[in-house]
Motif scaffolding. Structure first.
Motif, PDB file in Angstrom:
ATOM      1  N   GLU A 166      -1.586 -11.683   3.227  1.00  0.00           N
ATOM      2  CA  GLU A 166      -2.722 -11.385   2.351  1.00  0.00           C
ATOM      3  C   GLU A 166      -2.902  -9.877   2.202  1.00  0.00           C
ATOM      4  OE1 GLU A 166      -5.022 -15.469   3.762  1.00  0.00           O
ATOM      5  OE2 GLU A 166      -5.695 -13.508   4.477  1.00  0.00           O
ATOM      6  N   VAL A 167      -2.662  -9.155   3.280  1.00  0.00           N
ATOM      7  CA  VAL A 167      -2.698  -7.691   3.212  1.00  0.00           C
ATOM      8  C   VAL A 167      -1.621  -7.196   2.255  1.00  0.00           C
ATOM      9  CG1 VAL A 167      -2.316  -5.553   4.497  1.00  0.00           C
ATOM     10  CG2 VAL A 167      -3.668  -7.393   5.514  1.00  0.00           C
ATOM     11  N   ILE A 187     -12.120  -1.808  -6.425  1.00  0.00           N
ATOM     12  CA  ILE A 187     -11.535  -3.132  -6.636  1.00  0.00           C
ATOM     13  C   ILE A 187     -12.269  -4.119  -5.732  1.00  0.00           C
ATOM     14  CG2 ILE A 187      -9.479  -4.569  -6.431  1.00  0.00           C
ATOM     15  CD1 ILE A 187      -7.773  -2.142  -6.916  1.00  0.00           C
ATOM     16  N   LYS A 188     -12.656  -5.235  -6.323  1.00  0.00           N
ATOM     17  CA  LYS A 188     -13.297  -6.296  -5.542  1.00  0.00           C
ATOM     18  C   LYS A 188     -12.432  -7.543  -5.644  1.00  0.00           C
ATOM     19  CE  LYS A 188     -17.575  -8.977  -5.071  1.00  0.00           C
ATOM     20  NZ  LYS A 188     -18.958  -9.173  -5.585  1.00  0.00           N
ATOM     21  N   LEU A 189     -11.945  -8.007  -4.501  1.00  0.00           N
ATOM     22  CA  LEU A 189     -11.138  -9.217  -4.406  1.00  0.00           C
ATOM     23  C   LEU A 189     -11.961 -10.236  -3.633  1.00  0.00           C
ATOM     24  CD1 LEU A 189      -8.144  -7.170  -3.071  1.00  0.00           C
ATOM     25  CD2 LEU A 189      -8.264  -8.017  -5.400  1.00  0.00           C
ATOM     26  N   TYR A 190     -12.207 -11.398  -4.223  1.00  0.00           N
ATOM     27  CA  TYR A 190     -13.089 -12.337  -3.526  1.00  0.00           C
ATOM     28  C   TYR A 190     -12.673 -13.782  -3.750  1.00  0.00           C
ATOM     29  CZ  TYR A 190     -15.344 -12.868  -8.117  1.00  0.00           C
ATOM     30  OH  TYR A 190     -15.590 -13.101  -9.447  1.00  0.00           O
ATOM     31  N   ASN A 191     -13.019 -14.586  -2.771  1.00  0.00           N
ATOM     32  CA  ASN A 191     -12.762 -16.014  -2.842  1.00  0.00           C
ATOM     33  C   ASN A 191     -13.875 -16.677  -3.649  1.00  0.00           C
ATOM     34  OD1 ASN A 191     -13.312 -18.901  -1.683  1.00  0.00           O
ATOM     35  ND2 ASN A 191     -11.182 -18.453  -1.175  1.00  0.00           N
ATOM     36  N   GLN A 197     -14.856 -11.570   0.777  1.00  0.00           N
ATOM     37  CA  GLN A 197     -14.340 -10.561  -0.137  1.00  0.00           C
ATOM     38  C   GLN A 197     -13.778  -9.349   0.582  1.00  0.00           C
ATOM     39  OE1 GLN A 197     -17.917  -9.614  -2.355  1.00  0.00           O
ATOM     40  NE2 GLN A 197     -18.509  -8.037  -0.920  1.00  0.00           N
ATOM     41  N   VAL A 198     -12.979  -8.604  -0.181  1.00  0.00           N
ATOM     42  CA  VAL A 198     -12.501  -7.289   0.238  1.00  0.00           C
ATOM     43  C   VAL A 198     -12.839  -6.328  -0.895  1.00  0.00           C
ATOM     44  CG1 VAL A 198     -10.484  -5.854   0.733  1.00  0.00           C
ATOM     45  CG2 VAL A 198     -10.626  -8.173   1.676  1.00  0.00           C
ATOM     46  N   ALA A 216      -5.320  -0.992   7.680  1.00  0.00           N
ATOM     47  CA  ALA A 216      -6.490  -0.839   8.548  1.00  0.00           C
ATOM     48  C   ALA A 216      -7.771  -0.792   7.727  1.00  0.00           C
ATOM     49  CB  ALA A 216      -6.343   0.429   9.384  1.00  0.00           C
ATOM     50  N   ARG A 217      -7.717  -0.119   6.592  1.00  0.00           N
ATOM     51  CA  ARG A 217      -8.901  -0.039   5.723  1.00  0.00           C
ATOM     52  C   ARG A 217      -9.221  -1.404   5.122  1.00  0.00           C
ATOM     53  NH1 ARG A 217     -10.500   5.213   3.787  1.00  0.00           N
ATOM     54  NH2 ARG A 217      -9.306   6.860   4.824  1.00  0.00           N
ATOM     55  N   ILE A 218      -8.175  -2.141   4.748  1.00  0.00           N
ATOM     56  CA  ILE A 218      -8.385  -3.485   4.192  1.00  0.00           C
ATOM     57  C   ILE A 218      -9.058  -4.380   5.227  1.00  0.00           C
ATOM     58  CG2 ILE A 218      -7.217  -5.587   3.422  1.00  0.00           C
ATOM     59  CD1 ILE A 218      -5.102  -3.735   2.112  1.00  0.00           C
TER      60      ILE A 218
END
Length: 221
Positions: A166-167, A187-191, A197-198, A216-218
């Protein structure tokens, strides 16, 4: 006596009728003047925007209420897909206009850029949100009024925990955004189901070269 009384009544009725007509005339003139003033106000706003940007405008709609005041949603005839808002206020007896044309134009252009790489993004496992809003303009944070652009992507993946693959998928998206110079700041990644979300601020990682540091930031998000 009876005729005299009827005459007095007739005069009174006539006077009341004439008075009513005069009142209605003044009321009608008042509203007519208000409509004319409003039309003049609208045309002045339209002329201001046309002079500012050098393009002919069209009104999409006009909002006028006690809470928000009056505002216009406009578009330029040659860019009807870019709809922007115009507001105004009175400062020292002068009318000052505000518009978000440049902000909405930048959003539209970023959306067009993102749409071009959407097939590649979908291959990685992300999709355009069900809302259809691939790029959105919003506040940077609640502490300031700066507006930035967000790339919004949905996924079936839950980010309650983040696996290595996923990373890697997220890093691939970051590389696509950089390679194609997509003009967004976050950037917003979400389920779409559990809303995990990330969120990544591209301004914070633009100088990061190491994938380990990006990972690491993710994970910290």
């Amino acid at each position: 006596m009876k005729k005299k009384l009827l005459g007095i009544i007739a005069v009174c009725v006539l006077a009341i009728g004439i008075g009513t007509l005069i009142i209605l005339w003044y009321v009608g003139m008042f509203f007519f003047d208000k409509v004319e003033d409003s039309r003049t106000e609208d045309e002045i706003a339209k002329a201001y925007i046309e002079e500012k940007y050098g393009m002919d405008t069209i009104f999409i709609n006009i909002t006028d209420n006690f809470v928000d005041g009056k505002s216009y949603r406009m578009a330029f005839k040659e860019q009807e897909e870019v709809v922007f808002t115009v507001t105004f206020e009175t400062v020292d007896y002068s009318t000052v206009y505000h518009d978000d044309y440049e902000i909405m134009l930048a959003e539209y252009e970023a959306k067009e850029q993102a749409e071009k790489i959407l097939p590649q993004i979908e291959e990685i496992g992300f999709e355009k949100p069900l809302s259809g809003l691939l790029v959105q303009t919003g506040l940077d944070n609640i502490k300031n009024e700066k507006r930035i652009r967000w790339l919004m992507l949905e996924t079936e993946t839950s980010y309650e925990t983040i696996e290595k693959n996923e990373v890697e998928a997220i890093i691939t998206v970051l590389n696509l955004v950089e390679d194609y110079n997509i003009d967004v700041q976050k950037i917003k990644l979400y389920n779409r189901w559990d809303r995990s979300q990330v969120v990544l601020d591209l301004r914070e990682i633009e100088d990061v070269q190491s994938e380990e540091e990006i990972e690491a930031r993710i994970r910290s998000r």
